[in-house]
Structure formats: C-alpha cells, structure tokens
Design a protein around this motif. Structure first.
Motif, PDB file in Angstrom:
ATOM      1  N   THR A   1       0.864  -1.183   0.000  1.00 58.51           N
ATOM      2  CA  THR A   1       0.000   0.000   0.000  1.00 58.51           C
ATOM      3  C   THR A   1       0.901   1.235   0.000  1.00 58.51           C
TER       4      THR A   1
ATOM      5  N   SER B   1     -10.575   2.998   6.157  1.00 59.70           N
ATOM      6  CA  SER B   1      -9.356   2.877   6.966  1.00 59.70           C
ATOM      7  C   SER B   1      -9.624   2.212   8.314  1.00 59.70           C
TER       8      SER B   1
ATOM      9  N   LYS C   1      -3.173   4.916  -2.481  1.00 60.63           N
ATOM     10  CA  LYS C   1      -2.851   4.049  -1.344  1.00 60.63           C
ATOM     11  C   LYS C   1      -2.277   2.706  -1.796  1.00 60.63           C
TER      12      LYS C   1
ATOM     13  N   TYR D   1      -4.582  13.181  -1.174  1.00 60.94           N
ATOM     14  CA  TYR D   1      -3.430  12.580  -0.492  1.00 60.94           C
ATOM     15  C   TYR D   1      -2.119  12.977  -1.184  1.00 60.94           C
TER      16      TYR D   1
END
Length: 404
Positions: A23, A191, A206, A308
């Motif tokens: 990940t 998550s 991710k 992200y």
C-alpha cells in the motif's frame, strides 16, 4: 517486457519489493507515508522505437486499448474491458485545442484505466476482497473490474453522488454503502474497518498500480500527437492521480528516448471554487494543501477536500511552469452548454471545468491561441444527467396529449 525492479517511495526513496501486495511506504520515517511508484528495468528496451514494442494482435494490428503499452506495464495477464486509446478530438472552434474524450472508456470515465490495472494486480496477488471510498466514478469502475476478476468489492460513496454511479455499482454486484458526508468520510470508514474485514485498500494513491493505469493517458496523448508534447495539459484535479501518472509517463518516455527533447507540457490543475484546496495552496505558495471545509460542487469528482498526493501535484504544476485555478459552478455549467451546442460534445462537469479554465487562461494571456493544448474530459456527460439537470433547473416537462 521489462520486469518490475522495485517500488520506490515518493518521499524517502526507499526501495520496496513488489513480490507481495503493498500500500503506502512501509519504512517511511515521517507521516503521512509516501506513495509507492513502480520502477522498471528498461534495459531490454534500450534503443527501441515505440512502434517496435507496441503490443499487437495475431494479425499484427496494434491493440486499441491501454494494454498496447504492455512493454511499460506490469508483466501480468490483464483483467481488461477494453479501456484506453480514447479519441483525441480536435476542436471545431479553437485551432490549438484537442479534447481527450475519456468518456468512451468502460463505465464511461477515465477511472477504468487506474482501477483496471489495480484490479489486475489484485487478481495477480490473489486478493479476494477490496474496498474503496469514491466520489462516484471510481465506484462504478471498481465494481465492473472486480466483477470481471471475481473479486468482492466494498464501496463507500457520499449519499448525493450522481445516481448513475450508485446504479452501476449495484448492478455489478458490489456491496455499496452510502455515507452522509464527503469522500474523506468514506475514506475514514475504509481505513477504520479494513483490517477487521480483511479488505485490501485500493483508495487513491494508497497502492502503486492505479498510477500505472493512469499514466497510459500520458503515453496516449503523446502518441496521438505524433510522439510530441503539447504545450499544455488541462487536468480536472480531484485526487490528482491522472496528473501524477502522466508526469511519470513523461519521465519514462524521456528515459526511453521515445519523445523529442523539449520542454514538458505546462500542467494545469483545474478545480471548482466550491472545493479548491490545490488551487488555494498554489496561490498561497504552500507546498501542501489544507483541508477544504464545507466542500460543495456539482462536479462531484472535484469534491475532494484534501488530496493525499497534494504535495506531488503542486510540485508538478510548479516544475512545469503551469498553474492551478478554480472555476465556479456557473462557469462550469456554461461551458457544458457551450460545448454541447457548438461542438456536439456533452462534457462531464469535471471536463467542463477544464474547458472553462482554457477560456479563462486564453483571456488572461497565460496561453496564446496558437498554443497546442490537450483538455481532459474525464467522463461522459450522460453519467451526470441528474445533477446537470438540477444545475440547469431543468425538470421533466408535462407531455402533450397524443394525437387522435
């Protein structure tokens, strides 16, 4: 085809094996952990030309999909629905404008590229359950490819996504949860639950392979322009994986010697004023964005409060001498109608943000009419019928009586 040499962290540059599913960077000393890039051993491709290595069928005809670039993708059997090799449409009104029409992909959006490749690798690794938070279109793409691969898909979406996104995910057999919140709330749920539920998290950035699927957009646009860079690329930026993937493609094209030397395209990150964390950070000279509060726009794919990969996106925009800007929903809607009525193309709201941004940067002098630019329409407008009709204040009219 070249073997994967290793996975490289975008932050600490650690090398990680690709033999098992990964990940984020497992050794990154700082938080948040860096994303992992796939790095290949390109020595077998030294001295080649792209025409020498583009994948072909048994009759010698080049494949008309993203797997035509198998020579620069992981060497695994693809789970494919015919994604990629989308049209590059030359504008009828603007001599320097090409529209990359990603709405012709399976499930009607560019998400088919990233999720197609990510699911391919999940299948290769023997993963049986995957989960994703989605602003809408990733949900449909994941559901489709998971169904094709025989993998169980768990999807979390904001309750107000375009209805088409919900319908297609259910039709493909995914397990769908609608959340009263934003994609960030959906991501938190994934998550919190993934370890207990045994899900592999396939969220934006991710895992390493959604970027690999999206990078094929960079290879395609360069090939479709005669293996030359355009002057600028306009990219509707929610999570920004496509921009990151294209920039990686440009790096690889130069390493392979498949493009003529010259400046890379100016990368234009386009957002909505209702959710513009990257544009605001760019204007403020910041290296990362701050989470956008009360995000609201009918361009649901742009409703990402804090990407992200924001630091990577901002770095790409600045290195390319590009810019990041935000358009109002009114400007976006006006561009949808403009392109529908004058070009015969029904844009997605995200794509219309790019076309509206082009008009703005032309007016301000940031670009010249003769500059060769590629605008990404990231999805088919018909997937947004309900939200676009609402923005147009359009409802189903009362029918006239049938003639007797």
């Amino acid at each position: 085809m070249p073997a994967i040499a290793f996975l490289e962290c975008s932050r600490c540059h650690a090398h990680v094996s690709a033999e098992t599913p990964q990940t984020l960077c497992p050794v990154c000393p700082d938080s948040p952990a860096g994303i992992l890039y796939v790095r290949y051993d390109f020595s077998a491709l030294a001295g080649t030309r792209p025409d020498d290595v583009i994948a072909r069928d048994t009759a010698g005809v080049p494949w008309s999909g993203m797997w035509r670039y198998r020579s620069v993708l992981p060497d695994v059997p693809p789970v494919t629905l015919g994604e990629g090799w989308t049209p590059m449409l030359h504008s009828k009104r603007y001599a320097g404008v090409w529209l990359k029409e990603e709405g012709t992909n399976p499930t009607g959006t560019f998400k088919a590229r990233g999720l197609g490749l990510a699911v391919t690798l999940a299948h290769h690794y023997g993963i049986t359950k995957i989960a994703i938070p989605s602003a809408g279109n990733a949900a449909g793409a994941l559901a489709a490819y998971a169904a094709a691969a025989g993998i169980e898909a768990h999807i979390f979406m904001p309750a107000d996504v375009p209805f088409a996104n919900y319908v297609e995910a259910i039709a493909y057999g995914a397990k769908v949860t609608l959340v009263n919140g934003l994609i960030s709330d959906c991501a938190r749920i994934v998550s919190e639950r993934k370890e207990q539920e045994g899900w592999f998290d396939i969220s934006t950035l991710k895992e390493p392979f959604r970027v690999e699927g999206k990078k094929t957009m960079g290879y395609e646009l360069v090939e479709q322009l005669g293996w030359q860079y355009p002057d600028a690329v306009f990219y509707p930026t929610g999570g920004g994986v496509g921009m990151i993937g294209m920039w990686k493609a440009f790096e690889e094209l130069e390493e392979l010697g498949w493009v003529k030397p010259g400046r890379r395209p100016r990368m234009i990150a386009v957002q909505s004023t209702g959710c513009a964390p990257v544009a605001r950070a760019f204007e403020q000279g910041a290296s990362v964005s701050e989470a956008w509060r009360d995000a609201a726009t009918f361009a649901s794919g742009l409703r990402v409060p804090k990407p992200y990969g924001d630091a990577i996106i901002l770095d790409i925009v600045r290195k390319s001498e590009g810019t990041a800007l935000a358009l109002t929903d009114e400007q976006i809607l006006a561009s949808i109608l403009d392109w529908a009525r004058n070009e015969g193309i029904f844009l997605s709201p995200e794509g219309a943000a790019a076309t509206a941004a082009y008009d703005h940067l032309l007016q301000t002098g940031f670009l010249k009419p003769e500059d060769k630019v590629v605008l990404f329409n990231t999805g088919a407008g018909l997937k947004y019928t309900d939200v676009t009709a609402e923005a147009m204040k359009l409802s189903r009219p009362t029918a006239e009586p049938a003639m007797k």
